[in-house]
Scaffold this motif. Structure first.
Motif, PDB file in Angstrom:
ATOM      1  N   PHE A  62       0.837  -1.203   0.000  1.00 41.90           N
ATOM      2  CA  PHE A  62       0.000   0.000   0.000  1.00 41.90           C
ATOM      3  C   PHE A  62       0.876   1.259   0.000  1.00 41.90           C
ATOM      4  O   PHE A  62       0.608   2.223  -0.715  1.00 41.90           O
ATOM      5  N   ASN A  65       2.684   1.623  -3.429  1.00 38.46           N
ATOM      6  CA  ASN A  65       1.729   2.071  -4.452  1.00 38.46           C
ATOM      7  C   ASN A  65       1.458   3.562  -4.315  1.00 38.46           C
ATOM      8  O   ASN A  65       1.316   4.278  -5.316  1.00 38.46           O
ATOM      9  N   THR A  66       1.376   4.023  -3.059  1.00 30.57           N
ATOM     10  CA  THR A  66       1.151   5.445  -2.807  1.00 30.57           C
ATOM     11  C   THR A  66       2.297   6.282  -3.349  1.00 30.57           C
ATOM     12  O   THR A  66       2.088   7.265  -4.072  1.00 30.57           O
ATOM     13  N   ILE A  95      -6.174   4.474  -1.047  1.00 29.78           N
ATOM     14  CA  ILE A  95      -5.812   3.077  -1.311  1.00 29.78           C
ATOM     15  C   ILE A  95      -6.326   2.177  -0.193  1.00 29.78           C
ATOM     16  O   ILE A  95      -6.862   1.085  -0.450  1.00 29.78           O
ATOM     17  N   SER A  98      -9.964   1.565  -0.618  1.00 28.41           N
ATOM     18  CA  SER A  98     -10.233   0.601  -1.692  1.00 28.41           C
ATOM     19  C   SER A  98     -10.036  -0.838  -1.221  1.00 28.41           C
ATOM     20  O   SER A  98     -10.517  -1.774  -1.863  1.00 28.41           O
TER      21      SER A  98
END
Length: 219
Positions: A62, A65-66, A95, A98
């Motif tokens: 996470f 991805n950020t 994120i 989600s």
């Protein structure tokens, strides 16, 4: 003809996450998990030593991805530290939202809250490095040791703030988690006002918001 599946870290993370979401619990053991996937158990250990380390890596994914999404913005590199951190928060929690069902399970599954917090240990290291990289300005204090203490503690304070925000988000029942967005904005303004020694309006404003929401800072 079916394409051959790629066995890597992301594959195990995705399959484990799906298992958690569908079964509501972790697999009994690595052998059973891999048998269901028709993968040799040893392949799992190429990437993780246990389910616990895999769960830590979910939060790392996470985080990464950020950072990747932020780096794709041409404007991001020119932002000041405060705007960069705000961008991180809003992207990171988008994120998380989600993947809310998975995150809630991972952070509340164990009755021992400390065990749940252990899953964030690798995230903590990466987040603190991210904070250090922002080069946030701190007040200049004559005493070298006090100044050094402030420099060393800024990333730890930022980590505690992220934990506090995470707890707020977990307990947020507002539509689209709009109260979490407010929390992020107000807490960020208050934090940087403290660092800049500017007027206390935002600090008092954030304090009133916390009082209203009756936030408890421990997860």
């Amino acid at each position: 003809m079916m394409a051959k599946k790629t066995i890597n870290k992301d594959y195990f993370i995705n399959e484990y996450s799906n298992y958690i979401l569908e079964e509501g619990k972790k697999p009994n053991n690595v052998f059973q998990f891999c048998k269901n996937l028709k993968v040799e158990e040893g392949k799992f250990y190429d990437y993780f030593s246990s389910f616990e380390t895999l769960e830590e890596n979910i939060f790392i994914a996470f985080f990464e991805n950020t950072v990747t999404l932020l780096s794709k913005s041409d404007d991001y590199i020119n932002y000041d530290a405060k705007t960069k951190l705000l961008s991180f928060y809003f992207t990171f929690f988008e994120i998380l939202t989600s993947n809310r069902s998975l995150v809630l399970h991972l952070l509340t599954a164990d009755k021992n809250k400390l065990e749940n917090l252990k899953k964030l240990s690798s995230l903590r290291k990466n987040f603190k490095k991210f904070i250090d990289g922002l080069n946030i300005n701190t007040p200049k204090i004559p005493q070298e040791k006090i100044d050094e203490l402030k420099e060393n503690s800024i990333s730890e304070i930022a980590w505690l703030q992220l934990l506090m925000t995470l707890k707020f988000w977990i307990e947020d029942t507002s539509p689209s988690f709009e109260k979490t967005d407010i929390f992020i904005e107000k807490s960020m303004h208050a934090s940087f006002d403290l660092l800049d020694l500017t007027p206390l309006k935002n600090i008092f404003d954030f304090g009133k918001f916390l009082w209203k929401e009756k936030i408890n800072t421990s997860i």
